[in-house]
Scaffold this motif. Structure first.
Motif, PDB file in Angstrom:
ATOM      1  N   UNK A  63       0.803  -1.116  -0.131  1.00 16.47           N
ATOM      2  CA  UNK A  63       0.102  -0.043   0.071  1.00 16.47           C
ATOM      3  C   UNK A  63       0.894   1.122  -0.028  1.00 16.47           C
ATOM      4  N   UNK A  64       0.353   2.217  -0.732  1.00 16.74           N
ATOM      5  CA  UNK A  64       1.256   3.644  -0.430  1.00 16.74           C
ATOM      6  C   UNK A  64       0.407   4.513   0.305  1.00 16.74           C
ATOM      7  N   UNK A  65       1.038   5.653   0.621  1.00 18.34           N
ATOM      8  CA  UNK A  65       0.131   6.402   1.473  1.00 18.34           C
ATOM      9  C   UNK A  65       1.161   7.842   1.966  1.00 18.34           C
ATOM     10  N   UNK A  66       0.908   8.623   2.614  1.00 17.29           N
ATOM     11  CA  UNK A  66       1.416   9.868   3.201  1.00 17.29           C
ATOM     12  C   UNK A  66       1.387   9.897   4.622  1.00 17.29           C
ATOM     13  N   UNK A  67       2.713  10.014   5.385  1.00 20.19           N
ATOM     14  CA  UNK A  67       2.754   9.935   6.698  1.00 20.19           C
ATOM     15  C   UNK A  67       2.071  11.375   7.157  1.00 20.19           C
ATOM     16  N   UNK A  68       1.132  11.163   7.937  1.00 22.21           N
ATOM     17  CA  UNK A  68       0.475  12.432   8.541  1.00 22.21           C
ATOM     18  C   UNK A  68       0.872  12.744   9.847  1.00 22.21           C
ATOM     19  N   UNK A 127      -1.714   8.041   5.988  1.00 24.52           N
ATOM     20  CA  UNK A 127      -2.994   8.168   5.371  1.00 24.52           C
ATOM     21  C   UNK A 127      -2.689   7.439   4.005  1.00 24.52           C
ATOM     22  N   UNK A 128      -3.399   6.062   3.798  1.00 23.43           N
ATOM     23  CA  UNK A 128      -3.185   5.347   2.528  1.00 23.43           C
ATOM     24  C   UNK A 128      -4.280   6.026   1.665  1.00 23.43           C
ATOM     25  N   UNK A 174       4.549  13.919   6.329  1.00 26.88           N
ATOM     26  CA  UNK A 174       4.551  14.557   4.828  1.00 26.88           C
ATOM     27  C   UNK A 174       5.151  13.731   4.053  1.00 26.88           C
ATOM     28  N   UNK A 175       6.107  12.865   4.198  1.00 27.54           N
ATOM     29  CA  UNK A 175       6.905  12.041   3.393  1.00 27.54           C
ATOM     30  C   UNK A 175       5.728  10.951   2.684  1.00 27.54           C
ATOM     31  N   UNK A 176       5.941  10.544   1.296  1.00 23.63           N
ATOM     32  CA  UNK A 176       5.361   9.641   0.601  1.00 23.63           C
ATOM     33  C   UNK A 176       5.963   8.171   0.961  1.00 23.63           C
ATOM     34  N   UNK A 177       5.206   6.942   1.509  1.00 21.39           N
ATOM     35  CA  UNK A 177       5.681   6.098   1.999  1.00 21.39           C
ATOM     36  C   UNK A 177       4.926   4.865   1.111  1.00 21.39           C
ATOM     37  N   UNK A 178       5.861   3.494   1.270  1.00 24.68           N
ATOM     38  CA  UNK A 178       5.253   2.276   1.020  1.00 24.68           C
ATOM     39  C   UNK A 178       4.952   1.451   2.009  1.00 24.68           C
ATOM     40  N   UNK A 179       4.071   0.775   2.413  1.00 24.86           N
ATOM     41  CA  UNK A 179       3.734  -0.150   3.089  1.00 24.86           C
ATOM     42  C   UNK A 179       3.822  -1.552   2.775  1.00 24.86           C
TER      43      UNK A 179
END
Length: 333
Positions: A280-285, A299-300, A324-329
């Protein structure tokens, strides 16, 4: 419930225990059936208002069950008053007399002829407060006050010690330190103890056995490892803060050790390459540091939010992932 088959008789038993304030009220506790064995260190975990403290009060004799029995050493204690039961109670507040020094607080109510001097000396040494014997409560730290209360309980040689969230007034680090230190003291003296708490880290540090109190009864009973890895349902696991689920795997209970978190350059780049249900990808809030753990709120896609923790020793590049970073889980099923 028992965690294993023991040839040693149970020191404490609950038989069909129920408690309600009045006949027209919903029971606070019902159908509690447990066996606790000598020298076991037990934690009861539950949400506020779940009945944890009520259970301790029933054991100690401060209140009586509506139905069922409490047995100590296979003897029904229904007609034994609180002050005659072989039970010690450690409260949330420190319950020390401000006009008495440490020695006087420990020995209050005990005649000088009945003081076990060798035991007192050993307790003071193990607790590392022998140098504070003449100090008054206002001169002690929170941890020192709690040690005094523990010694005051143990000097009376109870068969069972009950602890009602005794570390709740301490800061996070000191709570964990005290849970570990008290565990070592109890193990040294072969004490049977029951701790009630809503802090899962305290319970894991302290316990041989953990019970989950939910919906008025004990829903799960087992070793810390069993409770962590084999939670019976998602609600219990989420209550413990040790699991969550993703919409892509709604029936799976996922734990932090099944998660890998990686910083990515752009959301668009990964979306075009991501064909796996286990990613899954998302943003660290949000990101919070707490000792050996980093807590993330991510936030996925498709508006789903998840909160989970990562231990620093296996964080790899996690310490460089910021809000604020984009991440892959990646999920290891």
């Amino acid at each position: 419930m028992t965690t294993n088959v023991s040839t040693t008789p149970a020191i404490l038993q609950f038989q069909n225990l129920e408690f309600q304030i009045s006949p027209n009220c919903t029971p606070i506790l019902e159908n509690i059936q447990l066996e606790i064995f000598p020298k076991q260190l037990v934690s009861i975990i539950g949400a506020s208002g779940s009945g944890k403290s009520t259970l301790l009060k029933i054991i100690s004799g401060l209140i009586s069950p509506t139905h069922g029995s409490v047995l100590i050493d296979n003897k029904n204690v229904k007609n034994i008053p609180a002050n005659k039961r072989p039970v010690g109670f450690v409260f949330q507040d420190f319950a020390l007399f401000p006009h008495m020094n440490v020695n006087e607080n420990i020995l209050v109510g005990i005649s000088s002829n009945n003081v076990n001097d060798p035991l007192l000396k050993k307790l003071l040494e193990i607790s590392q407060i022998e140098h504070l014997i003449s100090k008054f409560p206002h001169e002690l730290s929170g941890g020192e006050k709690q040690r005094v209360q523990i010694i005051r309980t143990l000097i009376r040689s109870p068969k069972i010690v009950l602890l009602d969230e005794p570390f709740s007034s301490l800061d996070s680090h000191l709570r964990k330190t005290m849970a570990y230190e008290i565990k070592k003291i109890f193990q040294e003296f072969g004490i049977t103890a029951i701790l009630v708490t809503h802090d899962i880290s305290e319970a894991f540090l302290f316990s041989d056995v953990i019970g989950i109190l939910k919906n008025r009864t004990i829903q799960q009973w087992g070793t810390p490892e069993n409770v962590f890895y084999n939670s019976l349902d998602l609600e219990i696991a989420e209550t413990l803060g040790i699991a969550f689920r993703l919409k892509s795997h709604p029936q799976k209970i996922l734990r932090p050790n099944q998660i890998q978190l990686h910083k990515i350059s752009t959301m668009t780049e990964v979306i075009t390459k991501n064909n796996s249900q286990n990613e899954q990808i998302g943003v660290v809030i949000d990101k919070t540091f707490e000792g050996n753990f980093l807590f993330y709120k991510v936030q996925l896609q498709h508006t789903e939010e998840i909160i989970f923790s990562m231990e620093l020793f296996r964080s790899h590049d996690h310490t460089y992932i910021e809000k604020g970073d984009a991440v892959k889980i990646s999920v290891n099923l």
